[in-house]
Motif scaffolding. Structure first.
Motif, PDB file in Angstrom:
ATOM      1  N   THR A 215       1.395   7.054   1.640  1.00 15.02           N
ATOM      2  CA  THR A 215       0.767   8.375   1.673  1.00 15.02           C
ATOM      3  C   THR A 215      -0.544   8.318   2.451  1.00 15.02           C
ATOM      4  O   THR A 215      -0.936   9.286   3.098  1.00 15.02           O
ATOM      5  N   TYR A 216      -1.211   7.191   2.405  1.00 12.04           N
ATOM      6  CA  TYR A 216      -2.518   7.041   3.042  1.00 12.04           C
ATOM      7  C   TYR A 216      -2.428   6.638   4.513  1.00 12.04           C
ATOM      8  O   TYR A 216      -3.445   6.552   5.191  1.00 12.04           O
TER       9      TYR A 216
ATOM     10  N   ILE B 124      -3.980   9.078   6.987  1.00 15.12           N
ATOM     11  CA  ILE B 124      -5.435   9.109   6.816  1.00 15.12           C
ATOM     12  C   ILE B 124      -6.063   7.919   7.540  1.00 15.12           C
ATOM     13  O   ILE B 124      -7.060   8.072   8.254  1.00 15.12           O
TER      14      ILE B 124
ATOM     15  N   TRP C 263       0.841  -1.192   0.000  1.00 12.86           N
ATOM     16  CA  TRP C 263       0.000   0.000   0.000  1.00 12.86           C
ATOM     17  C   TRP C 263       0.876   1.241   0.000  1.00 12.86           C
ATOM     18  O   TRP C 263       1.959   1.260   0.557  1.00 12.86           O
TER      19      TRP C 263
END
Length: 52
Positions: A19-20, A23, A16
């Protein structure tokens, strides 16, 4: 903290994009705080006065 660490360490093996990660972690923290608030304050009687 353990769950957040496990999630953070799991991003690379799963492929994955990191960057996420903030979040996902922020969403988890908001969900935990919301659940805690609902469980602590959800048992008030319907006749309670607003603003108490």
């Amino acid at each position: 903290m353990l769950i957040l660490t496990l999630i953070g360490n799991g991003f690379n093996p799963l492929g994955w994009d990191t960057t996420y990660r903030p979040i996902v972690e922020g969403t988890l923290i908001l969900a935990a705080v919301s659940l805690d608030y609902a469980l602590r304050h959800g048992k008030r009687s319907p006749t309670s006065v607003v603003g108490r």
